[in-house]
Design an enzyme around this catalytic site. Structure first.
Site: not given
Ligand code: NDP
Length: 287
Positions: A97, A120, A53
């Protein structure tokens, strides 16, 4: 029939080029889109995802920081880190994460991320916005799947039946909602579904998000269907140790009209949508 392979790498490259051009324009206005990735613990798969990422951000000219916290980090410490990022003007997107270590309540952490930095799309407010048809930040994997459908000329699914296998909050449910907003008639299947094969055979668009290697077999697919394989499964060393999806690629290729490969399908599009969401967040902050 041999299915047309939907190349996620090629589509991701095309979309990232457009994102990079938009980043140049934002930078000219003095704003560099910034993404913060928070990693708690040392899960090897998560380490790879986080590195990928950050590298993807750099390639499109975005700023990124990785906050690596020890596996024994408390929930309070993690919440402090998120609070600092919420108040950091150089950071437009925050990604925590998953999975998190057991001592930390995932829900409390996801709700702590500022809604306008929730790239997200996991915050309940953003989930709700999607539900009522006013999406802001949409979960990256389903958003990437929709881009793939758009790319093959299937942005309007009126009259089509879509079947999603899997009902997780991060993939199955938002996927079903996006398909519904694209006017498909949607069926969501899960471990309690009776005669899954018959349900899947109804699908003009079949999305597999199960987490079981080669679970979707050729007899479960309607001839000519579009099959999107979200699964990422590592086979045991005894079977070659390679990555495979939730779809039996070779056999389903003989039945489907379109099929996404694993790797090189949904995966690169997921990261691309993260960049896209970060760009949107930076634009929001700039207005
Ligand atoms: P989850 O484990 O959270 O959800 C799996 C879903 O599959 C559940 O809803 C479960 O049903 C359903 N399921 C399990 N067994 C069966 C069965 N026998 N029949 C029907 N349904 C079943 O997984 P995720 O949604 O997080 O991920 C799914 C897959 O996608 C994984 O392989 C993951 O690695 C991959 N993934 C890939 C991404 C990418 O970028 N390409 C991003 C995110 C995930 P129930 O709810 O009843 O238990």
């Amino acid at each position: 029939m041999t299915a047309i392979r939907i190349d996620g790498n090629a589509l991701a490259a095309k979309v990232r080029e457009r994102i990079a051009a938009d980043v140049v324009q934002l930078k000219a206005r003095g704003i560099t889109p910034g993404l913060a990735v928070v990693l708690v613990g040392d899960d090897p798969a998560s380490q790879v995802y986080v590195r990928n990422k950050a590298a993807a951000c750099a390639k499109v000219g975005m700023h990124s920081v990785i906050h690596r916290l020890a596996a024994e980090t408390s929930e309070a410490e993690l919440l402090l880190c998120i609070d600092a990022l919420n108040n950091d003007a150089t950071i437009h997107g925050i990604l925590v994460q998953l999975p998190l270590p057991k001592q930390i309540a995932e829900k409390r952490v996801l709700e702590a991320v500022a809604v306008q930095k929730d790239v997200d799309g996991f915050h309940a407010e953003n989930v709700g916005a999607l539900m009522i048809g006013e999406p802001r930040f949409v979960s990256c994997t389903p958003a990437g799947c929709m881009e793939m459908l758009k790319d093959i000329g299937m942005s309007d699914l009126r009259g089509k039946h879509a079947v999603v296998v899997g009902r997780s909050n991060i993939v199955g449910k938002p996927m079903a909602m996006l398909l519904l907003h694209a006017n498909a008639t949607v069926t969501i299947c899960h471990s309690g579904t009776k005669d899954l094969a018959a349900q899947c055979r109804q699908a003009d668009v079949l999305v597999a998000a199960v987490g079981k290697p080669r679970f979707i077999t050729a007899d479960m697919v309607k001839p000519g269907a579009v099959v999107i394989d979200v699964g990422i499964n590592r086979l045991p060393e005894s079977e070659g140790g390679k990555l495979v999806g939730d779809v039996d690629f070779a056999a389903v290729s003989e039945v489907a009209g379109y099929l996404t490969p694993v790797p090189g399908g949904v995966g690169p599009m997921t990261i691309t949508m993260l960049l896209q969401n970060t760009l949107v967040a930076a634009n929001l902050a700039a207005t």
